[in-house]
Design an enzyme around this catalytic site. Structure first.
Site, PDB file in Angstrom:
ATOM      1  N   SER A  53       0.832  -1.210   0.000  1.00 15.84           N
ATOM      2  CA  SER A  53       0.000   0.000   0.000  1.00 15.84           C
ATOM      3  C   SER A  53       0.863   1.255   0.000  1.00 15.84           C
ATOM      4  CB  SER A  53      -0.905   0.020   1.236  1.00 15.84           C
ATOM      5  OG  SER A  53      -1.670  -1.160   1.329  1.00 15.84           O
TER       6      SER A  53
HETATM    7  N1  SAH Z   1      -0.718  -4.827   4.068  1.00 15.65           N
HETATM    8  C1  SAH Z   1       0.098  -5.111   2.896  1.00 15.65           C
HETATM    9  C2  SAH Z   1      -0.614  -4.836   1.590  1.00 15.65           C
HETATM   10  C3  SAH Z   1      -1.491  -5.973   1.270  1.00 15.65           C
HETATM   11  S1  SAH Z   1      -2.146  -6.150  -0.349  1.00 15.65           S
HETATM   12  C4  SAH Z   1       1.434  -4.409   2.956  1.00 15.65           C
HETATM   13  O1  SAH Z   1       1.699  -3.677   3.920  1.00 15.65           O
HETATM   14  O2  SAH Z   1       2.253  -4.647   2.074  1.00 15.65           O
HETATM   15  C5  SAH Z   1      -3.438  -7.297   0.085  1.00 15.65           C
HETATM   16  C6  SAH Z   1      -2.980  -8.702   0.391  1.00 15.65           C
HETATM   17  O3  SAH Z   1      -4.106  -9.431   0.852  1.00 15.65           O
HETATM   18  C7  SAH Z   1      -2.431  -9.474  -0.797  1.00 15.65           C
HETATM   19  O4  SAH Z   1      -1.137  -9.911  -0.508  1.00 15.65           O
HETATM   20  C8  SAH Z   1      -3.399 -10.665  -0.919  1.00 15.65           C
HETATM   21  O5  SAH Z   1      -2.769 -11.874  -1.308  1.00 15.65           O
HETATM   22  C9  SAH Z   1      -3.944 -10.778   0.491  1.00 15.65           C
HETATM   23  N2  SAH Z   1      -5.241 -11.441   0.663  1.00 15.65           N
HETATM   24  C10 SAH Z   1      -6.335 -11.354  -0.128  1.00 15.65           C
HETATM   25  N3  SAH Z   1      -7.354 -12.084   0.394  1.00 15.65           N
HETATM   26  C11 SAH Z   1      -6.889 -12.617   1.565  1.00 15.65           C
HETATM   27  C12 SAH Z   1      -7.480 -13.465   2.566  1.00 15.65           C
HETATM   28  N4  SAH Z   1      -8.745 -13.898   2.486  1.00 15.65           N
HETATM   29  N5  SAH Z   1      -6.706 -13.837   3.628  1.00 15.65           N
HETATM   30  C13 SAH Z   1      -5.421 -13.408   3.728  1.00 15.65           C
HETATM   31  N6  SAH Z   1      -4.822 -12.617   2.793  1.00 15.65           N
HETATM   32  C14 SAH Z   1      -5.544 -12.212   1.733  1.00 15.65           C
END
Ligand code: SAH
Length: 218
Positions: A53
């Site tokens: 993000s």
């Molecule tokens: N917080 C992160 C950004 C995350 S992007 C950072 O600081 O870099 C969103 C992430 O959510 C992706 O990696 C995706 O694979 C994950 N994701 C999507 N659905 C999910 C679920 N049901 N459980 C766990 N992770 C999930």
């Protein structure tokens, strides 16, 4: 530079979040080819079609969570591990060994779970952040309720198991809505549980990758 700008924009408001922003090296959470852009205020690809993000979104959410030393925080969507590290910096600061805060973060993609774990270890947070390779939309395999919950992927609605895992007085920050375009289309929601009531309030329009899993988009 990045931190000063976010303070002057009014995104970073508290001393705690400012210190976290200054402490966590974002360059350790991006792919090597993006290292020179690590302090630009925008999301960057981390592989598997996902992104780390933008800093303004990370710290806006950290401020909304109203984090304190000693808290147990759950995150759905570890991605790079960067936001989990910024949260750990507040709930379990190294200079205060009595603050037994902890972050448990779920990542559904096994490659990203490994990526995040390696990044967190390299940056010195693997003792305060646990990464679980699982679907976090279904809730976490722990019996203690969480003080704070952060979801960093956009959900169709607020998953019931996560509401149930929030402690009395707890707060959850979660983007809700479909993935429509490059900008906007989803609402960042603040959920507050108090006196047995769940209050939900929209904060701003946002653009996140979709939440997958049982309570996510298929
Ligand atoms: N917080 C992160 C950004 C995350 S992007 C950072 O600081 O870099 C969103 C992430 O959510 C992706 O990696 C995706 O694979 C994950 N994701 C999507 N659905 C999910 C679920 N049901 N459980 C766990 N992770 C999930």
């Amino acid at each position: 530079m990045m931190v000063e700008r976010l303070v002057s924009m009014g995104i970073i408001k508290s001393e705690r979040v400012r210190k976290a922003a200054e402490s966590v090296p974002r360059e350790l959470f991006v792919l090597p080819e993006y290292r020179d852009q690590a302090y630009d205020d925008r999301p960057l690809p981390i592989g598997e079609g996902q992104t780390i993000s933008a800093p303004h979104m990370v710290f806006l959410m950290d401020e909304l969570l109203d984090l304190r030393p000693g808290m147990l925080v759950l995150e759905v969507g570890t991605g790079s591990g960067y936001q989990a590290a910024t949260i750990a910096e507040i709930v379990a600061p190294k200079e205060d060994p009595d603050s037994w805060g902890h972050v448990i973060s779920a990542e559904i993609n096994p490659f990203l779970a490994d990526f995040a774990f390696a990044n967190l270890r390299a940056a010195g947070y693997s003792d305060r952040v646990s990464v679980l390779n699982m679907d976090g939309s279904q809730g976490f395999p722990i019996r203690k309720k969480a003080d704070r919950i952060l979801v960093t992927a956009a959900a169709p609605s607020i998953p019931e198991p996560l509401i149930n895992q929030l402690a009395e007085g707890g707060r959850m920050v979660i983007p809700v809505g479909p993935v429509r375009g490059f900008f906007f289309g989803q609402d960042l929601m603040l959920v507050v549980k108090s006196a047995g009531e769940v209050k939900v309030e929209k904060v701003i329009d946002v653009a996140f990758v979709p939440l997958r899993g049982k309570y996510g988009w298929s």
